[in-house]
Write an enzyme that holds these catalytic residues in place. Structure first.
Site, PDB file in Angstrom:
ATOM      1  N   ASP A 464     -53.039 -39.962  77.822  1.00 42.66           N
ATOM      2  CA  ASP A 464     -54.370 -39.578  78.288  1.00 42.66           C
ATOM      3  C   ASP A 464     -54.379 -38.148  78.822  1.00 42.66           C
ATOM      4  OD1 ASP A 464     -57.032 -39.921  78.936  1.00 42.66           O
ATOM      5  OD2 ASP A 464     -56.717 -41.702  80.163  1.00 42.66           O
ATOM      6  N   ASP A 524     -64.778 -43.728  76.131  1.00 42.44           N
ATOM      7  CA  ASP A 524     -64.746 -44.663  77.255  1.00 42.44           C
ATOM      8  C   ASP A 524     -65.968 -45.564  77.227  1.00 42.44           C
ATOM      9  OD1 ASP A 524     -62.370 -43.783  78.189  1.00 42.44           O
ATOM     10  OD2 ASP A 524     -63.148 -42.673  79.895  1.00 42.44           O
TER      11      ASP A 524
HETATM   12  C1  GLA Z   1     -59.497 -42.339  81.152  1.00 45.37           C
HETATM   13  C2  GLA Z   1     -59.371 -43.115  79.875  1.00 45.37           C
HETATM   14  C3  GLA Z   1     -59.569 -44.578  80.126  1.00 45.37           C
HETATM   15  C4  GLA Z   1     -58.553 -45.064  81.134  1.00 45.37           C
HETATM   16  C5  GLA Z   1     -58.642 -44.212  82.399  1.00 45.37           C
HETATM   17  C6  GLA Z   1     -57.502 -44.518  83.344  1.00 45.37           C
HETATM   18  O1  GLA Z   1     -60.809 -42.402  81.644  1.00 45.37           O
HETATM   19  O2  GLA Z   1     -60.257 -42.632  78.910  1.00 45.37           O
HETATM   20  O3  GLA Z   1     -59.467 -45.336  78.942  1.00 45.37           O
HETATM   21  O4  GLA Z   1     -57.262 -44.985  80.576  1.00 45.37           O
HETATM   22  O5  GLA Z   1     -58.591 -42.823  82.100  1.00 45.37           O
HETATM   23  O6  GLA Z   1     -57.562 -43.757  84.485  1.00 45.37           O
END
Ligand code: GLA
Length: 749
Positions: A464, A524
């Site tokens: 990420d 997300d």
């Molecule tokens: C980001 C990612 C999510 C999750 C969060 C965790 O927002 O896109 O899918 O992994 O971080 O903090």
């Protein structure tokens, strides 16, 4: 195949011709990119300037054919008569590169600057242009469905050269076009936007440090009138994850200049004598079969030549991810309980998302640290991984290695490792980026991530990155080179680890990341109605096997929208399916439905992930030639819905097909006081009985035999519920319902 005949270069594949010639002045003139033509067509396809255009500048007095401003060019200079945007800018200098030679190589010519590269071209053309003190090399790699270009500038003089801009490619295509770019932001990625390309320039660029969720680097140009199935469409993309730039502009002569490369804003680099600078690769695709044809060519290119070879056509596991269900609130006991449930549903991989390390109990602390939180995980990652694998699941883990929270042991020890500018730090999600241009920072990441991967038998990584950058220009580019170095060092020795990249969802959905990670978390936003837009946008450029798509809870956390579980599954099927919700809260009917969803997806996984994808009137379809799966998606229902038509693409009109609409799981309870008219089971709508009835599911599956010709023409579907009573053949569905039809070719009699 690439050929050269009397200065005419022809890159040919089954589906396209790319033709250009070196003219009498040594300028590379673009001739044709499109359906296959003959080399001998060059004269007919070339620009003929005639008597010229009044005030223009010519390279040779009296010869209108030497006016660079009016020619279709493969590359152009500045300050020498071409007043369109130049793909190259040297500080304070005109540029005037002329042809000096070529070589045709078998296969590819490896890049030297650390950028990722498409693999497996049949041949590569190296075309050299020179001007005093500098050499420019244009590379053209021939792939079955794309031409991939890049540029190298070398200082061959004795004084430094200051380079302000160097595009990966530039091309002047005759005709009028509209640009399709894919714009948005967090939880709203990949919204299609059509803009006419006229004499005002249309620009698609990112300045956030990443390829960005604002403007994906991939874009299309189409001739007005092009449809999903017919008409001329071009596709362009960049194998790069940082600031990008693309521009399209039409000239008076109806030539549309298109260029793409690293964003030149604030980008300035000094090349010492002997030093060279290499751009990322740019992908150029064409189809005369509309947007659908273009997407098919792009998908084939990405699947066969971008994603790591190990993952080519390798089925992706159905995963469970802990994020939306747990956020930071978990311990080993809760995770193992979720793992039991995920296994019982049919999941194959259990992914522990954020929150397993340091003081990471919220997004305010811990990034940069790699010590496992023993309060949450008393047996460490090794113990957790072992227990999960004992259940018959693979184990995957989330990392965010490019970032640091000021509240972390790493930042306290090395505040100078954070990427800052001359001002007080500006924060994004309470974090800073690490300065990946520093070798010691890259070593720290490589050592820590590798150690954890090896110690805990991790078979999947979610990588990420959750903020925009403050780095400008060369530093921004060097950050991306640092990222590629880190990814290469960690994952090349471990090809079997499935890497899913993520950047607040789809903030870095690009071909650079896909060279390392075969799939990317698309957004997300997991609301299936939003996902219809996001996944549809992605589908123009990226195959469905690259798209992470999860079923989450309803009502949805971002939209508060309640959608049927069936639709959440049906949308996620057209990607790499996963589940991301608190499994403990599922009702028994939902458990049963998810079990059926996963079993169904596994049965047709290869078709969903690697089959030929088409956008259709009512949704999407995928096909492997014998099995087609067509998704039909509804948004808001109307009180008096009209007849709906299922039109399937690419079937054999002569063959017969069995069409099965999938079992629909309809929770009886959702009808409330309407139960009586809609359900054959006569349950009175009082609360207790409704709860009991809610355990039952009304399933309707229908099968019919239809010819391919009828399916291509469009068959009419059963009418939707109209409130005039119960009819078993009239599906009772509400807002956001959907269907998947299984269409199987029957053996000829
Ligand atoms: C980001 C990612 C999510 C999750 C969060 C965790 O927002 O896109 O899918 O992994 O971080 O903090």
């Amino acid at each position: 195949m690439i050929t050269e005949e009397n200065g005419v270069f022809h890159i040919q594949a089954e589906r396209y011709s790319y033709l250009f010639k070196i003219d009498a002045y040594g300028l590379p003139e673009h001739v044709h990119f499109g359906a296959p033509v003959k080399t001998g067509d060059v004269a007919a396809l070339s620009c003929r300037p005639g008597l010229g255009w009044g005030s223009n500048i010519v390279l040779k007095d009296g010869d209108p054919a030497s006016c660079p401003d009016t020619l279709a060019l493969e590359w152009s200079g500045s300050g020498r008569g071409d007043y369109r945007e130049s793909p190259l800018e040297l500080a304070g200098q005109s540029t005037d590169f002329r042809y000096s030679g070529y070589r045709i190589h078998e296969g590819s010519i490896p890049m030297v600057c650390g950028l990722p590269q498409a693999h497996g071209p049949s041949q590569t053309l190296e075309l050299t242009l020179t001007q005093p003190g500098a050499e420019l090399t244009l590379f053209y790699a021939a792939f079955p469905t794309a031409v991939v270009r890049r540029t190298v500038l070398k200082n061959t003089g004795s004084a430094p050269i200051r380079l302000n801009k160097l595009m990966s490619m530039s091309i002047d295509m005759p005709g009028s076009y509209r640009m399709v770019s894919f714009n948005g932001g967090w939880i709203a990625e990949m919204r299609r936007c059509d803009t006419p390309v006229g004499s005002a320039k249309v620009v698609n660029e990112s300045l956030t440090g990443s390829s960005s969720n604002r403007h994906n680097p991939g874009f299309l140009l189409y001739e007005p009138g092009a449809t999903e199935d017919a008409g001329r469409v071009y596709g362009f993309n960049l194998i790069y994850s940082g600031n990008h730039y693309a521009a399209a502009q039409q000239s008076l002569q109806n030539l549309t200049r298109v260029m793409q490369g690293i964003n030149g804003s604030n980008f300035s680099r000094e090349l010492q004598p002997g030093e060279a600078y290499e751009t990322p690769e740019a992908v150029l695709c064409h189809s005369d079969a509309g947007f659908g044809g273009l997407s098919a060519n792009m998908h084939a290119f990405v699947m066969d030549h971008v994603i790591p070879v190990y993952w080519r056509n390798r089925p992706r596991p159905v995963l469970y991810n802990s994020w939306e269900g747990c956020v930071f609130d978990f311990n080993q006991h809760r995770l193992l309980d979720l793992a039991n449930r995920a296994k019982a549903l049919g999941c194959e991989l259990f992914v522990l998302d954020d929150g397993w390390f340091g003081q990471r109990n919220s997004d305010r602390a811990g990034l940069g640290d790699y010590t496992v939180n023993r309060k949450k995980l008393p047996e460490g990652l090794e113990g957790l991984s072992r227990r999960i694998r004992e259940k018959g699941l693979e184990f995957g883990l989330w990392f965010e290695p490019e970032s640091v929270n000021p509240d972390s042991d790493l930042y306290r020890a090395h505040p100078d490792w954070a990427l800052t500018d001359d001002f007080p730090p500006v924060m994004g999600r309470n974090q800073l980026l690490l300065d990946l241009t520093k070798p010691e920072v890259r070593d720290y990441i490589v050592e820590n991530v590798s150690r954890i991967l090896d110690s805990a038998k991790i078979s999947y990584v979610k990588w990420d990155m959750n903020r925009h950058s403050v780095a400008l220009g060369v530093k921004a580019h060097d950050f991306i080179l640092g990222l590629y170095d880190v990814l290469r060092r960690i994952f090349e020795p471990r090809p079997g680890i499935l890497l899913e990249s993520c950047s607040s969802g789809g903030n870095r959905f690009d071909l650079g990341m896909l060279c390392f990670s075969p799939q990317i978390w698309a957004s997300d936003d997991t609301d299936p109605v939003e996902r219809l837009t996001i996944q549809n946008g992605l589908s123009y450029l990226y195959p469905q096997s690259t798209v992470g798509a999860h079923v989450s809870a309803a009502p949805h956390g971002q939209t508060l929208r309640s959608t049927p579980l069936t639709t959440r599954g049906n949308v996620a099927y057209f990607g790499c399916l996963g589940y991301e919700l608190d499994l403990k809260r599922l009702l028994p009917v939902e458990v049963k439905e998810i079990q059926e969803q996963i079993a169904f997806y596994k049965q047709y996984r290869e078709v969903f992930q690697f089959g030929a994808f088409r956008r259709t009137e009512l949704g999407w379809q995928v096909s492997d030639g014998t099995v087609t799966l067509a998704g039909v998606f509804h948004r808001l229902v109307h009180a008096a819905p009209g007849y709906e038509r299922l039109r399937v693409k690419g079937l054999n009109p002569q063959a017969d097909y069995r069409v099965t609409s999938l079992t629909q799981a309809i929770r009886v309870g959702q009808f409330g006081s309407l139960l009586k008219p809609v359900d054959p089971v006569n349950v009175k709508p009082n609360r207790t009985l409704l709860r009991i009835a809610d355990r039952h599911v009304t399933s309707r599956s229908q099968t019919m035999t239809v010819s391919g010709a009828a399916l291509c023409s469009g068959i009419l579907l059963n009418p939707l519920f109209r409130g005039t009573g119960y009819d078993p053949n009239q599906p009772a569905k509400g807002d956001f319902s959907s269907d998947v039809y299984l269409i199987e070719e029957l053996p000829a009699e």
